[in-house]
Every structure is written in C-alpha cells, then in structure tokens.
Design a protein around this motif. Structure first.
Motif, PDB file in Angstrom:
ATOM      1  N   THR A 128      12.747  -8.169   0.640  1.00 21.67           N
ATOM      2  CA  THR A 128      11.792  -7.428   0.589  1.00 21.67           C
ATOM      3  C   THR A 128      10.500  -8.234   1.121  1.00 21.67           C
ATOM      4  O   THR A 128       9.372  -7.281   1.288  1.00 21.67           O
ATOM      5  CB  THR A 128      11.340  -7.079  -1.024  1.00 21.67           C
ATOM      6  OG1 THR A 128      11.242  -8.285  -1.738  1.00 21.67           O
ATOM      7  CG2 THR A 128      12.599  -6.277  -1.595  1.00 21.67           C
ATOM      8  N   ILE A 158       9.485   0.245   2.632  1.00 20.87           N
ATOM      9  CA  ILE A 158      10.324   0.054   1.658  1.00 20.87           C
ATOM     10  C   ILE A 158       9.760   0.802   0.319  1.00 20.87           C
ATOM     11  O   ILE A 158       8.745   0.668  -0.062  1.00 20.87           O
ATOM     12  CB  ILE A 158      10.878  -1.034   1.675  1.00 20.87           C
ATOM     13  CG1 ILE A 158       9.517  -1.966   1.362  1.00 20.87           C
ATOM     14  CG2 ILE A 158      11.431  -1.954   2.806  1.00 20.87           C
ATOM     15  CD1 ILE A 158      10.142  -3.903   1.014  1.00 20.87           C
ATOM     16  N   ILE A 184      -2.136   4.277  -0.388  1.00 19.17           N
ATOM     17  CA  ILE A 184      -1.931   3.214   0.246  1.00 19.17           C
ATOM     18  C   ILE A 184      -0.549   3.485   1.168  1.00 19.17           C
ATOM     19  O   ILE A 184      -0.692   2.562   2.239  1.00 19.17           O
ATOM     20  CB  ILE A 184      -1.731   1.906  -0.617  1.00 19.17           C
ATOM     21  CG1 ILE A 184      -0.674   1.987  -1.436  1.00 19.17           C
ATOM     22  CG2 ILE A 184      -3.094   1.409  -1.154  1.00 19.17           C
ATOM     23  CD1 ILE A 184      -0.535   0.866  -2.386  1.00 19.17           C
ATOM     24  N   TYR A 185       0.110   4.530   0.910  1.00 18.26           N
ATOM     25  CA  TYR A 185       1.207   4.718   1.630  1.00 18.26           C
ATOM     26  C   TYR A 185       1.179   6.075   2.807  1.00 18.26           C
ATOM     27  O   TYR A 185       1.847   6.302   3.433  1.00 18.26           O
ATOM     28  CB  TYR A 185       2.422   4.912   1.179  1.00 18.26           C
ATOM     29  CG  TYR A 185       3.092   3.532   0.385  1.00 18.26           C
ATOM     30  CD1 TYR A 185       3.927   2.737   1.099  1.00 18.26           C
ATOM     31  CD2 TYR A 185       2.635   3.193  -0.857  1.00 18.26           C
ATOM     32  CE1 TYR A 185       4.375   1.862   0.361  1.00 18.26           C
ATOM     33  CE2 TYR A 185       3.221   1.987  -1.523  1.00 18.26           C
ATOM     34  CZ  TYR A 185       3.834   0.987  -0.786  1.00 18.26           C
ATOM     35  OH  TYR A 185       4.429   0.302  -1.361  1.00 18.26           O
ATOM     36  N   ARG A 199       5.077  -8.731   7.065  1.00 18.01           N
ATOM     37  CA  ARG A 199       4.930  -8.066   5.382  1.00 18.01           C
ATOM     38  C   ARG A 199       4.275  -6.613   5.245  1.00 18.01           C
ATOM     39  O   ARG A 199       4.701  -5.715   4.737  1.00 18.01           O
ATOM     40  CB  ARG A 199       4.792  -9.026   4.259  1.00 18.01           C
ATOM     41  CG  ARG A 199       5.055  -8.796   3.015  1.00 18.01           C
ATOM     42  CD  ARG A 199       4.832  -9.778   2.034  1.00 18.01           C
ATOM     43  NE  ARG A 199       3.504 -10.460   2.162  1.00 18.01           N
ATOM     44  CZ  ARG A 199       2.287  -9.932   1.810  1.00 18.01           C
ATOM     45  NH1 ARG A 199       2.444  -8.817   1.246  1.00 18.01           N
ATOM     46  NH2 ARG A 199       1.095 -10.506   1.832  1.00 18.01           N
ATOM     47  N   MET A 200       2.963  -7.117   6.037  1.00 13.07           N
ATOM     48  CA  MET A 200       2.070  -5.555   5.680  1.00 13.07           C
ATOM     49  C   MET A 200       2.849  -4.332   6.314  1.00 13.07           C
ATOM     50  O   MET A 200       2.749  -3.344   5.824  1.00 13.07           O
ATOM     51  CB  MET A 200       0.718  -5.970   6.372  1.00 13.07           C
ATOM     52  CG  MET A 200       0.229  -6.865   5.675  1.00 13.07           C
ATOM     53  SD  MET A 200      -0.984  -6.207   4.369  1.00 13.07           S
ATOM     54  CE  MET A 200      -1.934  -5.074   4.968  1.00 13.07           C
ATOM     55  N   LYS A 209      14.550 -10.503  -2.930  1.00 14.97           N
ATOM     56  CA  LYS A 209      13.360 -10.931  -2.867  1.00 14.97           C
ATOM     57  C   LYS A 209      12.985 -11.324  -1.334  1.00 14.97           C
ATOM     58  O   LYS A 209      11.963 -11.385  -0.733  1.00 14.97           O
ATOM     59  CB  LYS A 209      12.979 -12.052  -3.800  1.00 14.97           C
ATOM     60  CG  LYS A 209      12.679 -11.413  -5.177  1.00 14.97           C
ATOM     61  CD  LYS A 209      12.589 -12.583  -6.337  1.00 14.97           C
ATOM     62  CE  LYS A 209      12.503 -11.568  -7.265  1.00 14.97           C
ATOM     63  NZ  LYS A 209      12.675 -12.383  -8.776  1.00 14.97           N
ATOM     64  N   THR A 264       6.341  -3.473   4.391  1.00 14.96           N
ATOM     65  CA  THR A 264       6.449  -2.837   3.245  1.00 14.96           C
ATOM     66  C   THR A 264       6.013  -1.442   3.102  1.00 14.96           C
ATOM     67  O   THR A 264       6.457  -0.582   2.239  1.00 14.96           O
ATOM     68  CB  THR A 264       5.533  -3.646   2.059  1.00 14.96           C
ATOM     69  OG1 THR A 264       4.099  -3.867   2.959  1.00 14.96           O
ATOM     70  CG2 THR A 264       5.907  -5.005   1.962  1.00 14.96           C
ATOM     71  N   LYS A 265       5.512  -0.834   4.246  1.00 15.19           N
ATOM     72  CA  LYS A 265       5.305   0.505   4.497  1.00 15.19           C
ATOM     73  C   LYS A 265       6.643   1.268   4.019  1.00 15.19           C
ATOM     74  O   LYS A 265       6.689   2.392   3.690  1.00 15.19           O
ATOM     75  CB  LYS A 265       4.649   1.053   5.421  1.00 15.19           C
ATOM     76  CG  LYS A 265       3.132   0.783   5.832  1.00 15.19           C
ATOM     77  CD  LYS A 265       2.363   1.923   5.808  1.00 15.19           C
ATOM     78  CE  LYS A 265       0.936   1.988   5.565  1.00 15.19           C
ATOM     79  NZ  LYS A 265       0.226   3.089   5.317  1.00 15.19           N
ATOM     80  N   VAL A 317      10.726  -0.515  -4.142  1.00 16.87           N
ATOM     81  CA  VAL A 317      11.201  -1.471  -4.743  1.00 16.87           C
ATOM     82  C   VAL A 317      11.050  -1.193  -6.353  1.00 16.87           C
ATOM     83  O   VAL A 317      10.029  -0.842  -6.976  1.00 16.87           O
ATOM     84  CB  VAL A 317      10.517  -2.891  -4.355  1.00 16.87           C
ATOM     85  CG1 VAL A 317      11.217  -4.136  -5.103  1.00 16.87           C
ATOM     86  CG2 VAL A 317      10.589  -3.192  -2.823  1.00 16.87           C
ATOM     87  N   ILE A 373       9.099 -10.883  -0.193  1.00 15.23           N
ATOM     88  CA  ILE A 373       8.202 -11.695  -0.969  1.00 15.23           C
ATOM     89  C   ILE A 373       8.652 -13.340  -0.675  1.00 15.23           C
ATOM     90  O   ILE A 373       7.611 -14.028  -0.995  1.00 15.23           O
ATOM     91  CB  ILE A 373       8.625 -11.366  -2.377  1.00 15.23           C
ATOM     92  CG1 ILE A 373       8.334  -9.823  -2.846  1.00 15.23           C
ATOM     93  CG2 ILE A 373       7.842 -12.375  -3.581  1.00 15.23           C
ATOM     94  CD1 ILE A 373       8.723  -9.570  -4.265  1.00 15.23           C
ATOM     95  N   GLN A 398       6.045  -1.799 -11.381  1.00 12.78           N
ATOM     96  CA  GLN A 398       5.313  -1.931 -10.412  1.00 12.78           C
ATOM     97  C   GLN A 398       3.957  -1.167 -10.404  1.00 12.78           C
ATOM     98  O   GLN A 398       3.092  -1.232  -9.610  1.00 12.78           O
ATOM     99  CB  GLN A 398       5.988  -1.349  -9.086  1.00 12.78           C
ATOM    100  CG  GLN A 398       7.226  -2.037  -8.691  1.00 12.78           C
ATOM    101  CD  GLN A 398       6.766  -3.404  -8.346  1.00 12.78           C
ATOM    102  OE1 GLN A 398       7.419  -4.492  -8.948  1.00 12.78           O
ATOM    103  NE2 GLN A 398       6.418  -3.717  -7.101  1.00 12.78           N
ATOM    104  N   PHE A 448       9.339 -11.134   5.852  1.00 15.61           N
ATOM    105  CA  PHE A 448       8.046 -12.113   5.349  1.00 15.61           C
ATOM    106  C   PHE A 448       7.004 -12.183   6.380  1.00 15.61           C
ATOM    107  O   PHE A 448       5.627 -11.997   6.105  1.00 15.61           O
ATOM    108  CB  PHE A 448       8.701 -13.537   5.104  1.00 15.61           C
ATOM    109  CG  PHE A 448       7.737 -14.383   4.686  1.00 15.61           C
ATOM    110  CD1 PHE A 448       7.656 -14.219   3.262  1.00 15.61           C
ATOM    111  CD2 PHE A 448       6.867 -15.303   5.394  1.00 15.61           C
ATOM    112  CE1 PHE A 448       6.513 -15.335   2.628  1.00 15.61           C
ATOM    113  CE2 PHE A 448       6.132 -16.286   4.811  1.00 15.61           C
ATOM    114  CZ  PHE A 448       5.958 -16.352   3.538  1.00 15.61           C
TER     115      PHE A 448
END
Lengths: 337, 261
Positions: free
Chosen positions: A69, A97, A123-124, A90-91, A66, A94-95, A99, A71, A106, A87
């Motif tokens: 990632t 990764i 969104i990706y 993050r925005m 976590k 996360t493109k 999970v 979180i 999810q 962290f």
C-alpha cells in the motif's frame, strides 16, 4: 498488475530486561534486535484476481500488505504495482487503491460516516452522480443508509466495518487491500461483506488482496492463496491444491460397529504403523479420523483394521484446507530458518 | 484548494463535536486573563520601579495581545500527530492522495479558526476598545503576520510531533516547547523586562517571530519600511522552518513502523 520481486523488510525492536531494574537499565543501554518480518518474497498478481494472504500471527502478512500500500518501504527488492513504486509514488498510487485494516478505521472517528464519505469523494475526485450511484449500491448490499448519519464512534464493530468497506470501494479503486476485514464480526455481516467483495470484483474487475484468519472467508472468496510463514512464502497456488503442502496425505474415516472399541483400535493402529506412516488419529463424534502419509496405502491400513475390528462404514478423502492451515499456524510446516 | 476547505471544515466539525472541551477552554482563558490582569495589577501597585521600563497599560496590552495570539495559534497539533504515530493511525493519512504536511496544516487552520471564535476575537474586541487601537495600515500587516506566525508554530509543532518516530513519547518535549514559547515569545512577561543582551539574542530565534512581530506591527511606532522588514524576516523564518519540517518528515516516514499489526 502487482509484482513483488525479492522483497524483504526488517524492523528493529528494543529488548528490555524484565522488571523495574530492566526498565531503569533501558534508559541508558538499549539492546536492539533485528526482526526479519519479510524475507525475499516474490509473487505476481494479475488484474482482477482475488488472492488470499494466509499465515499465523506475526508471519509477515500485514507487513507485506503495508509495503504494497506504500505505507512501508521495503529494505530490499522491488515492488511494482500498476507501473508505480507504491512508496516513492505514494500520492499518485493511492488514488488507485482502497484499503481496509480490520483493526482500525479509515473513517473520521468523531464525525458522522457521511462526512468521511464526502471527503473521500472530494479527495478521489468522484463525480457526484457516480458517488450517489455507489452509495445506492452499498445500501442495497450492506444496508448502510440507516447508519451513515451516526458518528463512527457510536457504531458497533460490525456497522463500522460495513462503513469502512464501503469507504474503501467508494472511489472504485483498481486494487483493494483488505487486512482482516471480517475480524470479530457475526455471520450475517461477514456474509454481506463477502457478497460486496465478490460483486466489486465481478462488476469492476477490482483486484482484491485479502488477509484473514477465517478459512470460510478464503473458501468463499479466493481461488488463489499465498501462505506466508516466518516471513517467507511457503505456498502460492490454487486453494484446491493446498493439500500438496502436506504431501500426498489421505484421511480415512472409520465407523466402528461398536464405538466403545475406538481406543482398542487406536492402540492397534499405533502399534502396527510408525508415526511417519500414521500421522494422527482424531476421535470424532461417531467415527475415527485417521490421517496417513504416502508411506503406506489405504488398503494396508484397512487390511490391518479389518483384522482387528468390525466396521460399519468408512470414507477416504484428501486433507482439507483447514487441516493444512492449522498445521501452518502450529508451525509444523514451512521453512525452518 | 477545494480539498483544503474540506479538511479545514472537517477539523472544525471535530473540534465543535467536543463541545465540553470547547466551553472549558473558553472559561479557562477568561480565568487566565483575569488572573494575569490581577497579578500585574498587584505588581504595579507595589511600585517596585518597573514602571520605568513599561507602564501598566503597555504591559497589559502586550500580554493580552500575546495571550490572544497564543489562544489562536496553540493548536497542540503535535499531540495528535504523536498519538497517531504511536497508535499506528498515521496510516490513515498515508493512504490518501494528499500530502501529510498539507492535511495536518489544514487541520491546524480548522482548529485555529475555532480558537479564533471561542477565545481570540472576543479578547481582541476587548483590547481594541479598551486600548483604543486604531485600525490603520498596520492592521492588515498585523493580520498577515498572524498567518505567518501560524505557519511558524505549525512547523515547530510538526517537528516535535514527528520526534515520536524516534522517541515514542513527546510529553517532555512538548511541555518544554510550550513553556519556552510562552516565556521567550513574550506571552508570560513582556520581553522588555529581560536583559538587553538576551532580548537581542532572541531576535535571531524563531520565538521573536511568533507573537512579537505581529504585536510590534500593530503597536510600535516604527515606520512602514521597518515594519515591512520585520514582516520579511518573519516570512524567511517561516520558509526555513517549513523546509526543515518537510525534510524531517521525509526522513521520518522512511523509519515508519505501524504499531499494532
């Protein structure tokens, strides 16, 4: 590239006294206890590696994932993944990764799977042609076309997990974090998931970080494993060398001519050798499995056995992965703090 | 913008997938409006002198407008946020490259659009015909003001939902919020029946800007400058609450622990 340097994470938990009285008391007085989930861990994972994170429940594996990632924020230390702080960034991070948390989905629970896939595509920023190609590949490998028009809530655990795995790889992430992706699944679905993970790793050089309690997942997928116990790393290396964790032990399998004499032989061995010389003796189906430390030699053990019993056959082997992992899970290895 | 439409559409589909809840909500509101009408009809039939404050028609108009707005704006998003925090499912939102604040706002809009068709539009058609409300310049201001109300109430709901990071339960806070907003924003009794000093105090709270500003924009005799000033104050209130909610989120997310492994 994944780099963790001196990373620690603690949680506060509220301790309540038992019973109704304890519950009433906790309304006014709260005893907080700090739990160190992860203690100063370091490791580096290169692009395209498949690494298994192992450890008993509560060891700190999921907390580590976590933090990786984005979180959770680490309390101390530094996490750098593909040049980003997961962290703080993050925005953007996360493109790159994908999970899967095996115990959660999810996907959007109430809606057909295809709707979740569609929003993932959006969104990706996945191109339509690439999206269709990826769906075709997932259908060939996982057979998901028959289930993607059903709401997630109507799927079985196995079907849901196939869709979750597909969702995690849909945008071709550079890194996939898979936290117990095969938990509670049958052998057929486990096998499909493993094949997909290997295919993604081979075809797209996707870095895979996997946690599991299933040793067969590890054997099928990982060359390298990191064993975490009580928040600290106790082993980081090749799967084939994990037996180093228990020292230079060896296992000797003894097939007696008269199997009824097993107990007599056990007594004879235990009376001759100390507990730190003969570590344990398992009675298997038609043989005895004797595990010895490096304080005695196989020939010393065999000499003593041959003086006491007639044997049909014997084998000598290194300790297997399952044995070592079982020792870790039982708290018989690892750091003691 | 494309993602906004996606999330709005997604949440509308979720709402519509719970069709029993959708239908019960519609019938519940019809019964509620009917009972409110009957209650005030009974109060005015008793002739207790309250008609000197507001006549029956004005009370019903204000209450029905406020209740219609409430049925549109009340998305109870705080419950869903709280549930996600306590179950650990909030990680789903933190693992996508979209801001949590925006995603939840788009979801709120999706829910509100469903509310609009199930409750608000039928009621407003009834109100506009019964009370012969003219669609003049005030109407676009009224519509714009409703959007600001949506932002205000979303931020209040978000702040309450985020308290789950600290309290692990929001039932009490959420219930108090619903009751306070219904009462102080004028959806239970028209604010004209409250003491004058208290009415003036409310003008300095966000409650004034939830239902009262849109209603006044539509029904009051104020001139356009006064109406623009009301709208400006409502926008300022929306901006302050947006900033506050974002600060609280940024603080709360550092405290996050994902429940259940």
């Amino acid at each position: 590239m994944i780099q963790l340097e001196n990373v620690s994470k603690s949680f506060f938990i509220v301790k309540k006294a038992p019973g109704l009285g304890g519950s009433v008391k906790s309304l006014f007085v709260r005893n907080k206890e700090t739990v160190e989930a992860v203690k100063k861990i370091d490791f580096t994972i290169a692009d395209g590696e498949i690494v298994g994170l192992l450890g008993p429940n509560g060891a700190g594996k999921s907390t580590t994932i976590k933090m990786m990632t984005g979180i959770l924020r680490c309390d101390h230390g530094r996490i750098n993944i593909n040049g980003r702080d997961p962290f703080r960034e993050r925005m953007k991070y996360t493109k790159d990764i994908g999970v899967v948390f095996g115990q959660r989905t999810q996907l959007w629970w109430e809606l057909p799977v295809i709707e979740s896939f569609d929003i993932i595509r959006k969104i990706y920023d996945v191109e339509m042609a690439e999206y269709n190609e990826r769906l075709k590949l997932f259908d060939e490998m996982l057979g998901i076309n028959q289930i993607i028009h059903k709401p997630v809530r109507n799927l079985s655990l196995g079907q849901r997990m196939l869709c979750d795995i597909a969702g995690a790889f849909l945008h071709n992430p550079r890194i996939a974090f898979l936290d117990e992706p095969t938990i509670g699944l049958d052998l057929n679905i486990k096998s499909k998931i493993r094949e997909l993970i290997l295919a993604m790793n081979k075809k797209f050089k996707t870095t895979i970080i996997l946690t599991t309690h299933d040793i067969s997942d590890i054997k099928a997928l990982c060359e390298r494993i990191i064993v975490i116990d009580k928040g600290s790393i106790i082993y980081d290396g090749n799967l084939s060398e994990i037996s180093d964790l228990v020292g230079q032990n060896q296992e000797v399998g003894i097939y007696l001519e008269n199997i009824e004499n097993n107990q007599l032989l056990i007594s004879a061995v235990q009376s001759e050798f100390a507990p730190d010389e003969v570590l344990d003796i398992d009675v298997r189906e038609d043989y005895l499995n004797i595990r010895i430390s490096n304080k005695i030699t196989v020939s010393q053990l065999m000499g003593h056995i041959l003086r006491n019993e007639n044997i049909k056959d014997f084998t000598i082997s290194e300790p297997d992965v399952e044995y070592v992992i079982r020792k870790v899970y039982a708290g018989e290895l690892g750091n003691e703090d | 913008m494309g993602n906004a439409v996606k999330f709005i559409r997604l949440n509308m589909m979720i709402k519509l997938s719970r069709k029993e809840s959708f239908i019960f909500s519609l019938f519940g509101n019809i019964i509620f409006f009917f009972l409110t009408y009957q209650l005030w009809h009974g109060i005015y039939a008793g002739d207790s002198g309250i008609s000197s404050v507001l006549n029956f028609e004005a009370v019903i108009l204000k209450l029905f407008l406020a209740m219609g707005l409430a049925s549109f704006l009340n998305t109870n998003i705080e419950w869903f946020i709280s549930r996600d925090i306590l179950s650990g499912n909030i990680q789903k939102y933190l693992l996508i490259p979209e801001k949590f604040y925006n995603v939840k706002f788009f979801e709120t809009i999706g829910t509100s659009i469903c509310n609009l068709f199930s409750n608000t539009i039928p009621l407003f058609i009834f109100i506009f015909i019964k009370f012969k409300i003219e669609l003049n310049l005030s109407f676009p201001l009224f519509l714009f003001s409703i959007l600001i109300s949506l932002i205000i109430i979303y931020n209040i709901d978000l702040i309450i939902g985020l308290t789950s990071f600290h309290t692990e339960a929001i039932w009490g806070i959420s219930t108090i919020k619903t009751a306070i907003i219904a009462f102080l924003a004028g959806a239970v009794i028209p604010l004209e029946f409250l003491p004058l000093g208290f009415q003036n105090f409310l003008k300095y709270t966000p409650f004034e800007y939830i239902y009262q500003v849109p209603i006044k924009l539509l029904t009051s005799e104020a001139n356009i400058n006064e109406k623009m000033m009301m709208l400006l104050m409502q926008i300022i209130c929306g901006l302050i609450l947006t900033a506050l909610a974002k600060i609280i989120f940024a603080h709360s997310v550092k405290k996050i622990t994902i429940n259940g492994g």
